[in-house]
Design an enzyme around this catalytic site. Structure first.
Site, PDB file in Angstrom:
ATOM      1  N   ASP A 161       0.824  -1.199   0.000  1.00 44.79           N
ATOM      2  CA  ASP A 161       0.000   0.000   0.000  1.00 44.79           C
ATOM      3  C   ASP A 161       0.859   1.249   0.000  1.00 44.79           C
ATOM      4  O   ASP A 161       2.063   1.180  -0.205  1.00 44.79           O
ATOM      5  CB  ASP A 161      -1.036  -0.019   1.119  1.00 44.79           C
ATOM      6  N   LYS A 181      -4.696   3.293  -0.711  1.00 46.16           N
ATOM      7  CA  LYS A 181      -5.533   4.404  -1.189  1.00 46.16           C
ATOM      8  C   LYS A 181      -4.718   5.289  -2.110  1.00 46.16           C
ATOM      9  O   LYS A 181      -3.593   5.633  -1.818  1.00 46.16           O
ATOM     10  CB  LYS A 181      -5.997   5.257   0.001  1.00 46.16           C
ATOM     11  N   MET A 240      -2.173   8.770  12.878  1.00 49.44           N
ATOM     12  CA  MET A 240      -3.411   9.102  12.146  1.00 49.44           C
ATOM     13  C   MET A 240      -4.175  10.217  12.855  1.00 49.44           C
ATOM     14  O   MET A 240      -5.399  10.177  12.945  1.00 49.44           O
ATOM     15  CB  MET A 240      -4.301   7.853  12.032  1.00 49.44           C
TER      16      MET A 240
END
Ligand code: SAH
Length: 513
Positions: free
Chosen positions: A38, A60, A173
């Site tokens: 990823d 993503k 995050m």
């Protein structure tokens, strides 16, 4: 007979810098048949898989649909059932907010054998490379890694409880939720004067550290335009700056280009001197068939000439494939362009007989001509696209020679493009060949297509501050691409070797832009 079942290996890729994957992780990567990766994994790690490995991006990407966790789980199971050695590469460590556990459960359900290779988590490493220790005697006696993401409605005040903790609070995050984190920590008991720092893109070329206190970190993050991936640290440790400013290249951001052999040496030398290095080995050496087809009669030659370490390595690799006994070359003398090439030759146990004082093709041609006897015959073994005025010089001097292009260079355009995207942040870039320069600007042209002006016209802001060349030929080529107004930013190494390039980096103050 039972169908062969494959295996899945979850590998922690580390925080970004590709050298921060473990030895075991990189070995397993080198044996992968299928790779699922990823966004957080460093793109350069992808070149660590074998040629035929199937690479599947499951992260993503802006605007694009990203694979759901269920889809990723299903894909891991499917590929393993096909009997493949599957590697799932994850940023940092797979079990630190990496949803690695969910993937393992899916594999267990299907009885698929798996292994997990630990990785260096960004929670510790991003802070550490920016000078923040997660624990520190007397000041921070614990650290707490917390997700800044709140998925559940009924958990709205989840951060309150951390306000009472004494150790270093580390939020991953957390960028999107920063106002809420700060508000609740203050409400939960933290003083607004508590040191707080954000490290964005830790260990990567764009690493930034933003310092403040809990009372103003939100404002500062806004001011600096902080974007993920970033780690927030709150606590006394966040006031530490354990990063030396006394290394020769402290604070410098340097891009290095060329073949893997070249960038590897440069990266090591420059990192050890304290620089952040972006390594882009976008040139690949490919053997040609020339030597095999020509099968020279070695007895008819008296000198071999090499103009690069690549040429030397290619030559010895190719003659081995041709089953040539090295004693067939024992009568020959060897000329090299410079020290790097001489060192490469010495790796094969041969001392160069001739090397010019100045490391250029022209000097080599002129100097060697003086050494030659009338009956000497010279064989030049170099790149197919090699330049330099050997022919003119030797024809005038009536040298008997043959010039074989025993290798050529191929360009990894994606990698050159990725470097181009980072060019604006680099205070320095190094070029070790004319072909490296050409590949860089051709990637830049592709990247800038559609942008007004393209490269070179945004007052040079798209270009690195200082551009360092290994030699004159590289410099001449660079000047074809860089507007004359910016030539002051071009430097050429005093000695045309890796050491010369490193020295030139150390001697150059980053240009103001
Ligand atoms: N498994 C990963 C974390 C995945 S969650 C690990 O162990 O590092 C993704 C979050 O990790 C990002 O939102 C950011 O908070 C953090 N992160 C990952 N790489 C980072 C980096 N190079 N610099 C700063 N933060 C990073």
């Amino acid at each position: 007979m039972k169908d062969k079942t494959g295996t899945v290996c979850l590998v922690g890729a580390g925080p970004g810098d590709e050298e921060l994957i473990t030895l075991r992780g990189s070995r397993i990567l080198a044996e992968a048949e299928v790779l699922l990766y990823d966004r957080l994994a460093s793109p350069r790690l992808l070149s660590g898989v074998p040629e035929g490995c199937e690479k599947i991006f499951v992260g993503k990407r802006e605007g694009n649909h990203s694979a759901s966790q269920e889809e990723i789980n299903a894909l891991l199971v499917k590929k393993a059932k096909e009997g493949k050695r599957v590697v799932r590469l994850k940023g940092g460590d797979s079990f630190v907010f990496g949803r690695g556990g969910e993937e393992i459960l899916a594999l267990e359900e299907e009885n698929i054998p798996y292994q997990v290779v630990p990785g260096i988590t960004s929670a510790i490493a991003a802070l550490e490379t920016a000078g923040i220790p997660v624990t520190h005697r007397m000041e921070a006696r614990s650290f707490h890694v917390i997700t800044g993401h709140t998925a559940l409605e009924n958990e709205k005040e989840r951060f309150l409880q951390y306000g009472k903790l004494e150790g270093t609070l580390i939020f991953l995050m957390g960028v999107g939720n920063l106002p809420e984190i700060v508000k609740q920590l203050l409400k939960g008991g933290k003083s607004p004067d508590t040191p707080a720092a954000i490290v964005e893109q830790g260990t990567c070329i764009r690493q930034r550290r933003i310092d403040g206190v809990l009372g103003n970190i939100e404002e500062k993050a806004e001011e600096w335009g902080v974007k993920p991936p970033a780690v927030l640290a709150v606590g006394q440790a966040a006031a530490c700056h354990m990063i030396s400013e006394n290394l020769p290249l402290s604070g410098r951001r340097i891009g290095v280009t060329g073949t893997a052999a070249m960038t590897g040496k440069l990266e090591k030398g420059l990192k050890d001197m304290g620089a952040l290095v972006y390594s882009a080995p976008y040139l690949k050496i490919m053997p040609t068939e020339t030597l095999k087809k020509r099968r020279p009669d070695w007895k008819s030659f008296s000198w071999l000439v090499f103009t690069s370490a690549n040429g030397v390595n290619q030559f010895f690799c190719q003659i081995k494939e041709m089953n040539l006994d090295i004693r067939a070359l024992s009568h020959l003398k060897y000329a090299v362009i410079g020290r790097g090439t001489a060192d490469a030759l010495w790796q094969y146990g041969i001392r160069a007989d001739y090397m010019p004082l100045c490391y250029t093709v022209e000097e080599l041609a002129k100097g060697l001509a003086k050494e030659l006897l009338k009956e000497d015959r010279v064989l030049v073994l170099r790149a197919k696209e090699a330049s330099g005025d050997i022919h003119k010089i030797w024809q005038e001097q009536e040298v008997t020679y043959e010039d074989l292009g025993i290798y050529e260079t191929a360009v990894d355009e994606d990698m050159a493009g990725q470097l181009w995207q980072q060019a604006d942040i680099l205070d320095t870039i190094t070029f070790a060949s004319a072909s490296g320069v050409k590949a860089f600007f051709s990637a830049g042209k592709n990247c800038s297509e559609g942008e007004e002006g393209g490269y070179g016209q945004k007052e040079g802001n798209a270009l690195p501050g200082t551009m360092i060349c290994i030699g004159q030929k590289t410099e001449e080529t660079l000047k074809e691409y860089v507007p004359a107004a910016l030539w002051g930013r071009i430097k050429t190494a005093a000695e045309y070797t890796v050491t010369g390039l490193i020295q030139a980096c150390a001697e150059t103050m980053p240009a103001k832009r």
